[in-house]
Design a protein around this motif. Structure first.
Motif, PDB file in Angstrom:
ATOM      1  N   ASN A   4       0.284  -1.325  -0.332  1.00  0.00           N
ATOM      2  CA  ASN A   4      -0.107  -0.002   0.266  1.00  0.00           C
ATOM      3  C   ASN A   4       0.800   1.893   0.007  1.00  0.00           C
ATOM      4  N   ARG A   5       1.993   1.156   1.195  1.00  0.00           N
ATOM      5  CA  ARG A   5       2.744   2.610   0.956  1.00  0.00           C
ATOM      6  C   ARG A   5       3.663   2.681  -0.251  1.00  0.00           C
ATOM      7  N   LEU A   8       0.632   4.329  -2.405  1.00  0.00           N
ATOM      8  CA  LEU A   8       1.300   5.464  -2.357  1.00  0.00           C
ATOM      9  C   LEU A   8       1.768   6.353  -2.559  1.00  0.00           C
ATOM     10  N   GLY A  11       1.366   6.937  -6.321  1.00  0.00           N
ATOM     11  CA  GLY A  11       0.465   7.695  -7.107  1.00  0.00           C
ATOM     12  C   GLY A  11       0.070   8.942  -6.675  1.00  0.00           C
ATOM     13  N   THR A  12       1.410   9.190  -5.837  1.00  0.00           N
ATOM     14  CA  THR A  12       1.917  10.804  -5.624  1.00  0.00           C
ATOM     15  C   THR A  12       2.390  11.281  -6.637  1.00  0.00           C
ATOM     16  N   VAL A  15       0.250  11.435 -10.010  1.00  0.00           N
ATOM     17  CA  VAL A  15      -1.242  12.540  -9.806  1.00  0.00           C
ATOM     18  C   VAL A  15      -1.103  13.936  -9.632  1.00  0.00           C
TER      19      VAL A  15
ATOM     20  N   ILE C  99      -3.122  14.504  -1.923  1.00  0.00           N
ATOM     21  CA  ILE C  99      -1.948  13.993  -2.391  1.00  0.00           C
ATOM     22  C   ILE C  99      -0.972  15.239  -2.727  1.00  0.00           C
ATOM     23  N   LEU C 324       2.299   3.363   9.832  1.00  0.00           N
ATOM     24  CA  LEU C 324       2.953   3.285   8.930  1.00  0.00           C
ATOM     25  C   LEU C 324       4.358   3.774  10.120  1.00  0.00           C
TER      26      LEU C 324
END
Lengths: 537, 281, 343
Positions: A4-5, A8, A11-12, A15, C99, C324
């Protein structure tokens, strides 16, 4: 979890690229750029979207054109908008029929959208159809000018559009000057419509399709909008493009920081500094302030006429007589505005304008007497509310109100409420009394009464519904004889002064603060900056 | 008892900072008690013609936007600020210690569920949680206290649970149980007293933190309501006047706030040395 | 190899056990937002002449016309598909907003942590070497001084001094001077992006914007870090292996900096993790004062207008980062001290 990390992070990168485009083109000379700082944010590029902020209105004024627009006039040495002087923007000429019910708009032959295509009658027709039919903020507003259905607009030829109303309405043409009556590039927007969204509203929220003086170079909601001059635009009064090549509208939440930026010369214009700072800034001599009382607005203390004990006229009058007006004006506003209290008339006012100073002044003995008459010789307990966002000026006022009412035995608890909460409580009529500021885009007396002093809508803060006002206002709306109109207005003002559903306090200044070499700022009906007027000398 | 006093005296001599902090904290408490009666002006009495006066012989700390005396307001605010901090911390301390102790003692399902709940609280961004709680409950003094107490709670629960868990099977607890004490009695009379001193150290540190928390909420408009004098809201209001040079509005209440937090923090550090000799060298 | 496997298994267990907590956070936030007394639909239907019809329109748009349990189910389904809803304040999807804004918050927090560590470690060591000396008390006092000023005050004062009076600092308005060239976005971290693009002018501009807000935050976390360093060093300095080292005639500098410090760092790392997640969530005030376009100020604006989706998204993100960070610390711990993973 690990996967997941990584997701993420990937994705950062992907996008985040989108909204930062066009970055290195930023190297423009400082002198040709106007940096405008504000505490509020722009949340959409389509001003008709429900939830648009006032700053979003400001951007749209500069990006989109309307057929017609308000001219400007001098008022006490400052430029202000002039509702009685309507000029063409996309239209070069408007013919009004003798009965005042048919408007023929002749579109300028050289008017072009940002993509270079000409502005046609079809675009105007589509845009007006959208304004009256789409689910947006536009319909409610331009409905006040008798524009309610698409059939009212017809295309005559490529450059001529006709609009028809059923009854002469003094606000028909002014409504088409407002920022809800903007003209879209219909060919462009239609490329982005869907069956669920026939007017392309999802697309216009983040994109523009206008013909105005500026185009949007970058839009980061909540942070900044950068506008770039449209050199092909010649819709100004002098037929020249806008003076500044680039406009940066930046959100700086802290008012003290905005003041420092302006004073240091790092920013060029702000209209929402704190009243307390402005005198000092001007005295220090590095900036100037153009202070215009917002003559189409008024601050008030509104009583909930639906809630005991404020449903009692005598209670409202008692409070009106107990308030320390001059202290409120000084402590809350630093006297930066025009008073709406201390009027010298009684019974019927001498002129028909509104808002005007009402005949209220502090008279504690009278207040006590009125309260006893009302059946509250020992006072009562209640609470006074204001909006968290306006705490800077409302908090001191609330403290003074509490103190002043304690003198006539009314015990007040102060409630500072977050914006959404106070809106809800106002709408549900759960607040006994509170401070608010109202603004009318089209300041005519009957419009003020219809919008703010009668009817079920939230803007009728006091929930006051006096049948006399309803009758007079509806008639006055379509009254063409000035003497009769004025008489009607005076009657409504007299009724209001007696019934006291609200206590009008003042019209706060719009204090536009800027370095001394910035010129041409005009106070607009939307209380935003029309960058097309502003230049550096 | 006298041994403890001697020990305390010894520590204080070697640790002048704690001594000063202790005196400071005592002074604050004194001001909180007598403040309202020695204030020269009413803390909420306005005098608009005298607004925004710089400090002078008449107004030692100057006046604010409504012409109220800043000195009087700072004095009177002491009581409220200390009360907010003290009540918030005691609520979380008492609740946290009880919940934690019983969970640590009982173990099993209850312990797991409470553990889950604490995990959820810990995973929250705490300041935002406090903001949301105050916004949801309405910004009144008691709600600020509750919000501050709740965000402190997880720490105390965990601490008490861990300490009790270690001790629950030790001989003297078995002995207490064997001599006919109920479980509740064992926890309250035997286990808790053993755990409390170590937890108490944290109280002083948290007091300072609670004051800051309330101030932060005030700055965002979610704190104590005007015209009640409170340091945080005074600093927040005064901060608006920094650029125009009206420094007294932020400096005096700010200094009071700083002093209080500093005293409690340093005192907490010192207390740890006194109560928990293991931490010393 | 078995060490790595052990750590991986541990980390996996930890990750799994944090799922209920995340779920709890989601549900709790969702309910908390619904308890807020403000009705967002009423607030956002704020145009002149907006009436009941507009309010209803926004209510439908935000999905508030459905009963709350159904709203919750829909929301959970949306989360599962990576959709956190749309912000009314910015008009953008919450995921896009987060984001765009998260790197700003992270960059600020990392820098602040770096500032704080570079001061706290030497100060803590110094204090531990001479416990109860003047230096020790001085350090304690200095650090406590930092923690007792509310961040919004220290931030405003720093701006006043360094920007307004001295004119050294750039205007406190976000991540980059508005007139500086914006580096193309790769990671979202301004310093890294500028370095990748080789735009050193922009790098300098971005770095100078970071200094004041990072310093403001660093002041606030100096105390716990220095205090923990001191305690850890004190404990280590009395342990056998240090004494052995000294007895063997190793230089004091070598004993302190190499043997003692390495062992004392473990508890410091733990507290660093806690400090980091706290900072990230508590950035609100600093971000407000410095117009920093981060996630915390985004959540604050949303909270005040009862804009549900951004607040829920923000809290979820923070909780996720919290998990995390704990996981990372666990792994680091396992690597640094193999005994931990045997337990």
């Amino acid at each position: 979890m690990k996967l997941n990390r990584r997701h993420l992070l990937a994705g950062t990168a992907a996008v985040a690229t989108a909204p930062y485009l066009g970055g290195s083109a930023a190297a423009q000379t400082r002198a040709e750029t106007l940096r405008y700082v504000t505490g509020a944010t722009v949340n959409t590029l389509d001003p008709t979207m429900p939830g648009s902020t006032r700053e979003a209105f400001g951007v749209s004024v500069n990006v989109y054109d309307r057929l017609v627009s308000f001219g400007r006039k001098q008022r006490d040495g400052n430029w202000v908008f002039d509702i009685d002087n309507i000029r063409g923007e996309i239209a070069e000429k408007v013919d009004i029929s003798p009965d005042g019910m048919t408007f023929t708009f002749h579109i300028r032959k050289n008017a072009k959208f940002h993509d270079g295509t000409p502005v046609t009658a079809a675009d105007v027709k589509w845009s007006y159809d959208r304004a009256v039919s789409a689910r947006s903020l536009a319909a409610a507003q331009i409905g006040t000018g008798s524009w309610t259905k698409p059939e009212q607009f017809t295309i005559v030829d490529t450059h001529t559009v006709v609009g028809k109303i059923d009854k002469p309405d003094r606000l028909a043409l002014p409504n088409l000057c407002t920022l809800y009556a903007i003209v879209f590039n219909s060919t462009l927007v239609k490329k982005h419509v869907t069956p669920q969204d026939p007017w392309g509203q999802a697309w216009t929220k983040d994109n523009t399709a206008g013909s105005g003086a500026y185009t949007v170079e970058s839009f980061r909601p909540g942070e900044q909008v950068i506008l770039r001059r449209n050199d092909a635009w010649t819709g100004g009064v002098d037929g020249k493009p806008a003076p500044f090549r680039r406009i940066i509208c930046q959100t700086i939440p802290e008012a003290a920081t905005r003041a420092s930026l302006i004073e240091k010369g790092d920013a060029d214009l702000s209209i929402d500094l704190q009243p307390s700072d402005i005198d000092t800034l001007v005295q220090r001599g590095r900036v100037k302030a153009i202070s215009t009382p917002q003559f189409n607005a008024f601050s008030m203390i509104a009583f909930n006429t639906k809630m005991p004990p404020f449903d009692n006229k005598k209670v409202r009058q008692a409070i009106a007589a107990a308030l320390p007006y001059d202290s409120l004006f000084k402590a809350g506003l630093f006297e930066r505005g025009a008073k709406l209290y201390g009027g010298t008339w009684s019974g019927t006012p001498t002129d028909a304008s509104f808002p005007q100073p009402m005949p209220y002044k502090q008279d504690v003995a009278k207040a006590k007497a009125l309260l006893t008459e009302a059946g509250f010789p020992n006072g009562f307990d209640t609470f006074f509310a204001f909006n968290l966002g306006s705490a800077a000026f409302a908090e001191p006022i609330a403290a003074l109100v509490k103190e002043a009412l304690a003198a006539i035995n009314i015990r007040v608890e102060i409630q500072k409420l977050p914006d959404a909460q106070i809106s809800t409580m106002v709408t549900e009529r759960k607040l006994p009394f509170f401070i608010e500021t109202s603004i009318a885009w089209l300041p005519s007396t009957d419009y003020f009464f219809r919008t703010f002093l009668y009817g079920p809508q939230r803007w009728n803060y006091s929930g006051w519904n006096d049948q006399r006002i309803a009758d007079i206002a509806e008639k006055a709306r379509f009254e063409t004889d000035k003497a009769k109109y004025d008489a009607a207005c005076k009657e409504m003002i007299a009724i209001m002064a007696e019934e006291t559903p609200i206590v009008m306090l003042w019209q706060p200044n719009q204090d536009a603060v800027m370095p001394k070499n910035i010129d041409g700022y005009t106070y607009g009906y939307h209380r935003q900056v029309d960058f097309r007027d502003v230049k550096r000398t | 008892m006298s041994a403890t006093l001697r020990h305390t005296g010894y520590i204080l001599r070697g640790n002048p900072v704690t001594l000063v902090a202790g005196i400071g904290a005592a002074l604050l408490v004194l001001i909180a008690i007598v403040g309202p009666s020695i204030a020269p002006y009413g803390p909420t009495v306005s005098n608009v013609p005298q607004a925004l006066q710089p400090p002078s012989a008449t107004y030692w700390f100057g006046t604010d936007q409504l012409g109220r005396d800043v000195f009087s307001r700072v004095l009177v605010a002491t009581r409220l600020d200390l009360a907010i901090a003290a009540s918030a911390v005691s609520i979380s301390f008492v609740l946290g210690a009880m919940i934690g102790a019983f969970c640590g003692y009982a173990g099993g399902r209850l312990d797991r569920w409470v553990g889950r709940f604490v995990d959820v609280l810990m995973a929250f961004p705490l300041f935002v949680l406090a903001m949301a709680l105050v916004a949801a409950l309405g910004n009144r003094v008691e709600n600020i206290i509750y919000a501050t107490a709740i965000i402190n709670l997880p720490f105390y629960i965990r601490f008490a649970r861990a300490e009790v868990n270690v001790r629950r099977n030790s001989g003297w607890v078995e002995a207490a149980r064997a001599s006919g004490n109920s479980h509740v009695r064992v926890v309250l009379l035997f286990l808790l007293p053993n755990v409390l001193p170590a937890m108490a150290v944290q109280i002083s540190l948290n007091l300072g933190w609670a004051i800051l928390n309330a101030a932060g909420l005030s700055f965002l408009g979610l704190g104590v309501q005007a015209p009640t004098p409170e340091w945080g809201i005074m600093v927040a209001e005064g901060a608006r006047f920094i650029t125009t040079g009206k420094w007294w509005l932020v400096v005096f209440p700010g200094a009071a706030l700083m002093t209080a937090v500093l005293c409690f923090n340093l005192l907490g550090d010192g207390l740890r040395d006194i109560l928990d000799p293991r931490m010393r060298t | 190899m078995s060490l790595a496997a052990g750590i991986a298994r541990r980390a996996g267990r930890r990750a799994l056990s944090s799922v209920p907590a995340l779920f709890g956070v989601i549900v709790f936030t969702f309910l908390l937002m619904r308890v807020l007394p403000g009705d967002p639909a009423v607030f956002f239907a704020s145009g002149p002449n907006a009436g009941q019809a507009e309010i209803q329109m926004i209510r439908e748009q935000m999905g508030l016309d459905k009963p709350i349990p159904q709203q919750l189910l829909l929301y959970l389904k949306d989360i599962a598909t990576g959709n956190l809803g749309r912000s009314m304040n910015t008009g953008q999807p919450v995921v896009t907003d987060l984001i765009n804004r998260l790197p700003a918050s992270l960059e600020l927090t990392f820098t602040a942590l770096l500032f704080a560590l570079s001061l706290a470690l030497p100060l803590g060591i110094l204090a531990a070497l001479k416990p109860n000396s003047l230096i020790d008390h001085g350090v304690r006092f200095l650090c406590s001084l930092g923690v007792c000023v509310p961040t919004f005050v220290s931030g405003l004062l720093l701006i006043y001094a360094f920007y307004y009076i001295l004119g050294i600092a750039p205007d406190p308005t976000g991540r980059l001077d508005v007139f500086a060239a914006q580096p193309p976005v790769v990671t979202g971290f301004m310093l890294i992006d500028a370095a990748i693009a080789g735009e050193w002018e922009s790098w300098r501009a971005a770095a100078s914007q970071l200094v004041l807000p990072a310093a403001t935050m660093a002041l606030f976390v100096l105390a716990p870090l220095a205090r923990m360093t001191r305690a850890a060093m004190l404990a280590v300095m009395t342990s056998d292996f240090v004494r052995t080292g000294e007895a063997l005639g190793l230089s004091r500098r070598r004993v302190v900096l190499v043997y003692a410090l390495r062992n004392a760092l473990l508890p410091v790392i733990t507290i660093m993790g806690i400090v980091f997640s706290t900072m990230l969530g508590a950035n609100v005030l600093v971000e407000k004062v410095f117009s920093w376009p981060g996630v915390a100020s985004y959540a604050l604006d949303a909270l005040l207008t009862s804009d549900y989706a951004p607040v829920q998204g923000f809290v979820l993100l923070m909780a996720f980062i919290f998990v995390l960070v704990n996981l990372t610390i666990d792994v680091l711990y396992g690597l640094a001290d193999p005994r931990v993973s045997i337990e």
